[in-house]
Design a protein around this motif. Sequence first.
Motif, PDB file in Angstrom:
ATOM      1  N   ARG A  34      36.094  25.677 -51.408  1.00  0.00           N
ATOM      2  CA  ARG A  34      37.556  25.876 -51.266  1.00  0.00           C
ATOM      3  C   ARG A  34      38.038  26.674 -50.233  1.00  0.00           C
ATOM      4  N   SER A  35      36.865  27.297 -49.370  1.00  0.00           N
ATOM      5  CA  SER A  35      37.333  28.145 -48.256  1.00  0.00           C
ATOM      6  C   SER A  35      36.509  27.755 -46.886  1.00  0.00           C
ATOM      7  N   PRO A  68      40.539  18.654 -53.480  1.00  0.00           N
ATOM      8  CA  PRO A  68      40.199  18.925 -52.153  1.00  0.00           C
ATOM      9  C   PRO A  68      41.187  19.749 -51.461  1.00  0.00           C
ATOM     10  N   GLN A  69      41.035  21.070 -51.223  1.00  0.00           N
ATOM     11  CA  GLN A  69      41.976  21.898 -50.546  1.00  0.00           C
ATOM     12  C   GLN A  69      41.296  23.094 -49.893  1.00  0.00           C
ATOM     13  N   TYR A  70      41.910  23.820 -49.191  1.00  0.00           N
ATOM     14  CA  TYR A  70      41.093  25.240 -48.556  1.00  0.00           C
ATOM     15  C   TYR A  70      42.183  26.554 -49.078  1.00  0.00           C
ATOM     16  N   LEU A  71      41.590  27.346 -49.262  1.00  0.00           N
ATOM     17  CA  LEU A  71      42.315  28.689 -49.450  1.00  0.00           C
ATOM     18  C   LEU A  71      43.006  29.237 -48.000  1.00  0.00           C
ATOM     19  N   ARG A 102      28.521  17.260 -52.889  1.00  0.00           N
ATOM     20  CA  ARG A 102      28.393  15.743 -52.375  1.00  0.00           C
ATOM     21  C   ARG A 102      29.550  15.106 -52.149  1.00  0.00           C
ATOM     22  N   ARG A 103      30.882  15.722 -52.716  1.00  0.00           N
ATOM     23  CA  ARG A 103      31.984  15.025 -52.698  1.00  0.00           C
ATOM     24  C   ARG A 103      33.316  16.157 -52.669  1.00  0.00           C
ATOM     25  N   PRO A 104      34.385  15.836 -51.876  1.00  0.00           N
ATOM     26  CA  PRO A 104      35.391  16.972 -51.703  1.00  0.00           C
ATOM     27  C   PRO A 104      36.008  17.127 -52.901  1.00  0.00           C
TER      28      PRO A 104
END
Length: 405
Positions: free
Chosen positions: A332-333, A395-398, A278-280
Motif C-alpha cells: 500500500r506504499s 488497490p491504492q497507495y499511501l 500476486r494481485r493488486p
Amino acid sequence: MTTVTVEPSNRSFAIEGTGLVLLGIVLVALNLRPAVTSLGALLDEVRAGLHLSGTMAGLITTLPVLSFAAFGSITPRLARRFGPHRVLSSAVALLSLGLLARALTDSAWVFFGTSALALAGIASANVLLPGLVKRHFPTRVGLVTGVYTMTLTLGTAIAAATTVPMANALGGWHWGLAVWAAVAAVAVLPWLLLRRHDRGDLATTVAASPVKPARTRIGWALAVFFGAQSLSAYVVMGWLPQLYRDVGFSAQTAGLLVAGLMAVGVPLALFMPALAARRPDQRPVVAVLVAATALGYTGLIFAPHAGALLWTVLLAVGQSAFPLTLAMIGLRSRTPEGTVALSAFAQSAGYLMAAAGPMLVGALYTSTHSWLLPLLFLLGIVVLQGAVGMVAGRPQYLEDARLRN
C-alpha cells in the motif's frame, strides 16, 4: 508537499549485499517473539522468584503490547535521522542487552525496566522490517515478507517449546531466559556490516517529506485491521487453552490444540504474503480469512468439544491475517519511507487497540462464568475487521492519498 525520493548512491552495495540483508532480516524475525513467549513459559517460576503479585504479573503480560505501541511510534523519526540500518542494528543490540539484564536480576522493578528495554528494541524492529523489505526487495515484497513472518512464527513456537526444558537443564529460570539474549546477539552481526549502507541514504531520508498515515483512510484502515487481528491473536494465545479445559479437555490436550494452531500458522505465514502480492486487490483474501475466523468462533459457541480440531484449524487460517497485514503495509506504499511511516502508525495504533482485548475477555469470562459473551465480543471484532479490511485491501497507495489531502 510531495514526498521526495532519490536513488541511493551506493546501489552496488545494495545489489551485492542482498544476501546479507536477507540473512539479517531472517535472524531478526527469529528474535521478535521469544522475549515474550519465553517469559510466558516460565511465568510461574518468575513470579515466585521475584515475589510478584497477581497484579504485577498481569502487568508483565500486558507490557509487550503497550511497549510495541509506544516505542514503535518514534521509530520513523529515528530512521530518518540516523538511517534504518543503523537504527535496526541498535534496536537488536538493545533487545539482546535487555534480555541479558532481566535474566540476571532478582529485582522486580529492574526486571520490568530491562524487559521494557528489550521490548523497545522489538518494537523498532517490528516497524523497520517492512520498510527494509520494500527497500531491498521491491519486486519480491510478498515472498520476503512471507519468509520473515514464517520465521517469526517459528521463533514463537520454538521459544514456547524449548524454554522450560532449557531452564531445567541449565539450572533455573534465569538461564532459561538468558539463552535468548545470546540468540539475539547473533542477529546483531549482519546489521553491523549493513550500517554503512545508510551513509548514502541519509541525505535522501532527511530531505524526504514525512508521510502522515493518520491523515489518510488507508492508514486508519490498516491500523484498525491490524489491531483487530492482534486483539484476536492475543486472546487466542492467552485464553483458548482455558476455554478448552473448561469444556472438558485435559491441560495437556488443551496445550496441544493451541500448539497445533501455531504449527498450522507456519506454512500459512510463508504462503499468505506471496498470495497477497500476486494481485493488486487483497479484498477476496481478507474475506476468506475473516470468514474462517468467524466460523471458528461460532463453532466454539455451539460445539466447542466435538469440533475443537476444526475450530482450531479455522482460527489458525484466520490468524494468517497477521502476515497479510504486513504484506499490505508494503503493497500500500510506493517508497521505503512511506512503508516505514505506515508500518509505525498501523502497528502502534493497532497494538494499542489490541492491549484491551485480553483484559476485556477476562473480565467478561470472570463476571459471567461463561464463554458466550467473550465469544460474541470476538465475533463483533471480526465484523469490524472485515469492514476495515475491505478498505485496506483495495488497490491504492499511501503517498497518493497524501497528495489528495
